[in-house]
Design a protein around this motif. Sequence first.
Motif, mmCIF file in Angstrom:
data_model
loop_
_atom_site.group_PDB
_atom_site.id
_atom_site.type_symbol
_atom_site.label_atom_id
_atom_site.label_comp_id
_atom_site.label_asym_id
_atom_site.label_seq_id
_atom_site.Cartn_x
_atom_site.Cartn_y
_atom_site.Cartn_z
ATOM 1 N N UNK A 324 1.497 2.734 1.562
ATOM 2 C CA UNK A 324 0.242 2.326 2.191
ATOM 3 C C UNK A 324 0.278 2.670 3.672
ATOM 4 N N UNK A 325 -0.788 3.337 4.142
ATOM 5 C CA UNK A 325 -0.961 3.609 5.556
ATOM 6 C C UNK A 325 -1.939 2.593 6.119
ATOM 7 N N UNK A 326 -1.492 1.836 7.125
ATOM 8 C CA UNK A 326 -2.352 0.876 7.814
ATOM 9 C C UNK A 326 -2.728 1.440 9.170
ATOM 10 N N UNK A 327 -3.999 1.354 9.494
ATOM 11 C CA UNK A 327 -4.499 1.898 10.754
ATOM 12 C C UNK A 327 -5.509 0.928 11.335
ATOM 13 N N UNK A 328 -5.360 0.634 12.629
ATOM 14 C CA UNK A 328 -6.295 -0.239 13.325
ATOM 15 C C UNK A 328 -6.954 0.564 14.437
ATOM 16 N N UNK A 329 -8.295 0.597 14.394
ATOM 17 C CA UNK A 329 -9.080 1.301 15.404
ATOM 18 C C UNK A 329 -10.310 0.469 15.722
ATOM 19 N N UNK A 330 -10.458 0.126 16.993
ATOM 20 C CA UNK A 330 -11.638 -0.603 17.472
ATOM 21 C C UNK A 330 -11.890 -1.872 16.670
ATOM 22 N N UNK A 331 -10.818 -2.612 16.366
ATOM 23 C CA UNK A 331 -10.964 -3.883 15.672
ATOM 24 C C UNK A 331 -11.190 -3.778 14.186
ATOM 25 N N UNK A 333 -9.445 -2.662 10.501
ATOM 26 C CA UNK A 333 -8.200 -2.359 9.805
ATOM 27 C C UNK A 333 -8.502 -1.509 8.582
ATOM 28 N N UNK A 334 -7.869 -0.334 8.493
ATOM 29 C CA UNK A 334 -8.002 0.559 7.346
ATOM 30 C C UNK A 334 -6.681 0.554 6.583
ATOM 31 N N UNK A 335 -6.762 0.375 5.273
ATOM 32 C CA UNK A 335 -5.601 0.471 4.395
ATOM 33 C C UNK A 335 -5.840 1.637 3.454
ATOM 34 N N UNK A 336 -4.965 2.653 3.547
ATOM 35 C CA UNK A 336 -5.181 3.910 2.828
ATOM 36 C C UNK A 336 -3.939 4.224 1.999
ATOM 37 N N UNK A 344 -8.160 1.833 0.368
ATOM 38 C CA UNK A 344 -7.922 0.636 -0.423
ATOM 39 C C UNK A 344 -8.713 -0.545 0.120
ATOM 40 N N UNK A 345 -8.726 -0.692 1.410
ATOM 41 C CA UNK A 345 -9.380 -1.851 2.013
ATOM 42 C C UNK A 345 -9.819 -1.515 3.424
ATOM 43 N N UNK A 346 -10.940 -2.058 3.812
ATOM 44 C CA UNK A 346 -11.428 -1.950 5.178
ATOM 45 C C UNK A 346 -11.824 -3.349 5.621
ATOM 46 N N UNK A 347 -11.166 -3.825 6.675
ATOM 47 C CA UNK A 347 -11.346 -5.212 7.120
ATOM 48 C C UNK A 347 -11.707 -5.226 8.597
ATOM 49 N N UNK A 348 -12.789 -5.891 8.927
ATOM 50 C CA UNK A 348 -13.180 -6.057 10.325
ATOM 51 C C UNK A 348 -12.441 -7.263 10.884
ATOM 52 N N UNK A 349 -11.653 -7.024 11.911
ATOM 53 C CA UNK A 349 -10.832 -8.082 12.505
ATOM 54 C C UNK A 349 -11.554 -8.711 13.689
ATOM 55 N N UNK A 350 -11.291 -9.985 13.894
ATOM 56 C CA UNK A 350 -11.888 -10.689 15.033
ATOM 57 C C UNK A 350 -10.958 -10.701 16.241
#
Length: 785
Positions: A324-331, A333-336, A344-350
């Motif tokens: 799994x590749x995790x990437x955080x850009x501009x708040x 989170x992308x899980x690829x 796999x997942x796209x999560x907007x972080x606070x």
Amino acid sequence: MKLRQVSDLSDFSRGHWLRELLCRGEEPSRVQSSPDGQHLLLLQKSRPPTLPRVVAFQRHSIAGADLERTWQPPQPALVGLLFLQSPVVPGSWVLAVVWEHGRTEVWHFVVAVGWQLLQTLELCQGARARVVSVCSQGASLVWCEERPPLGAHSDMSKCAFRFCVCARALEVGEQGVRLGTVRIVLHNSPEYQVLASPQHVFLVPAAAAGFATTSRFLLIWHPEKAKFTITAPSAGFIHSKVLRSSSESDFRKLLLGSVGLLSGFAPLDIHTSTVSNSGGLLLVSTKGSVNVVEPDGTQRHVFDLEGGPLAQGSPVRLKTFGSILACVLAGVLYLVDQNNGRLIEKEVLSMKEVHFLESQGEEDSIQLLTQTGIYSFSFSKPEDTSKPEPCLVEMVFEEACRYYQRRSLSSSKLTVEKLKKGGAFQAPVVLAAILQHSLYQKQKPARSLQDTYAKLLSTLSLELQSYMSLELLKTCVVCAPESEVESYCRELVEQEVSRILQSDMDKDNLAYLNSVFASFPKAAWKATRSCLQLQQNGDGLLVARATPEVWKKVLCQPQLEEVGQNGMVPLFELICASFLRFKPKWLPSFVELTQQYVSNSWSYSSKEGPEGRVPLYKRALGVLARRNKHGEADDEMELELLLCSKRPKAVLQALHLLIRLKQWQRVVEVAEKFSKLSPLLNKEIFTTLLAELAQHRELDPYLDRLWPLCPAELTASDILTMVLQHLPHSQEDPMPFSSEGNQLTVGLLKPLLQRVVQCPSVQEEMYLDALQSTTFPPPTPPREH
């Protein structure tokens, strides 16, 4: 999939400050976690007036001294923080802090003691070199350094190739830290950022390299094969070359034959680069495209980030967890999935700022560090969420590993995992079960033990109670207000010093005691008095009622390579320093007591005892010599330490010191007292005083006390010869009747010469019977024909 908080940072030392640093967000900061997950290192490059700093935070369960370093331009900046595995203890590690001018500090963390500096090393060979990038590859450090040209007006086209890529082995062993020879990987090169995978090192052109052609390709170094791979991933160009000699490591020779082709390729578009856990190089372009460059030079597209072109200052966090590749850009989170590029997942972080942490032994979970705490993503079904093994249980297995490794004939390393699964060593498993039952007794009262374990638990109950009370006291120290900390610390130090003196005095325990004596000197002094049972008897003499085992710990003198690192000294020296600080009058008596124990326990010439290495009085004198100021009290202390040893060399050294201080009354007293110890020492003392008598008249009032010290074997001619040898040399011809009153006369020596003449010499007594024989010389024996 939900975001679960696993820590609010309160379980870290100075957790509130860690939260404050993360919330500032003045400049992009970098966070690294230690291999065991117990430490967080925060590197923050702040704007003035706040200084840039690197700070280490550790969990409360392994509390100890903190690590914090700051610097201010034009001081050299920090370039790299590298965790290196230590081969001495399986699973242990050290931290290498590399500065811009090449100085490298190697630190390690000792539980309950804290961060300790093992050694400071110079990475670069040239004084003008400047490290611009560094990484660790196996047991070696690989770095790119700038070597400025000697001439002030050098050709700028040549100045672009003023960098050099080097490698150097860094060995961490029981004897300390050692750097190997410098290996020139690539010289006369442009500036590169070095990134290491387990088997390869990627050389990524720096953004400010300033040379167009060099920014069109990557270099991949294969250390085991001594091979370089030149790759322009977007153009599909790959060329490898094996370096058979050091002369081929020149950058321009490496590119010979490929420059024309490379100059036609487009420059590399790199916004962010990092190494994946599979050994590939992850590249994020300014357009948001994520690619991976494999060690063989091939490139594979993984994923495209949303949001359009990336600004130069916008940080992109990348981390791989298994596939799994995790990437955080501009708040966001992308899980690829790296294998197929599926989102796999796209999560907007606070959270404002997010850092990835290492997930210990869990490839199916991701840990994030934010301003509010540590959060975890899990890809599998939640398993039993019971608490992990207590820290004490882990310590049992780690100590068992060290114990069995020292006694093993096998060269293979024994790890905690092997110890738990192997089944060959039952003692640590049994002890771990007992400790888990005892420590979890309040949470899980229904938990039962085997009958054999229960018997052992009853035997260890007092030790466990002592340990639990000690841990409770440590918790009180951490949580107590400032007004109560001193009393808690005093009690804690007494218990800790007593505990260490009852255990093996290894290097870790000695380092711990050094830290205790340095941090709490008064409490450590009181604890030492209590453990040794030092007190004065009715006659005012110092007595000690310590057990032989405690005396052996006090006299333990480690190997020379184990001391002197970061100021670590043996326990005997620590106690002597406490005496000098709090009760200096007792120090000579303590040294004398220690010598009495040594003489009763070891033979005089035994090399196994402490006296077989460095005499105790010399060790005490070494502590005295390390004091910053030297006054009359120190001279007196030096005299007392020399005389209390009663060694001939020490007595003569004290006699010369008294002569230098011109304390003639004490000179005579020492001569009278110690001349009785041995005839040889008597002769040395007398000849020393006779030499002084020949040079000045300070000893004239004490001649009646000096003449009885004359050894019986000295003759009148011996005395006159010694006197003539030590008479002061005059610039003028001697007068028959000098008016100066400082010259030695025959009249002063007359009582001594009469005493020597009247007493029969030793040789005369030996041959007296032969001289009185009636037949002298003896008759000639008959010849045989």
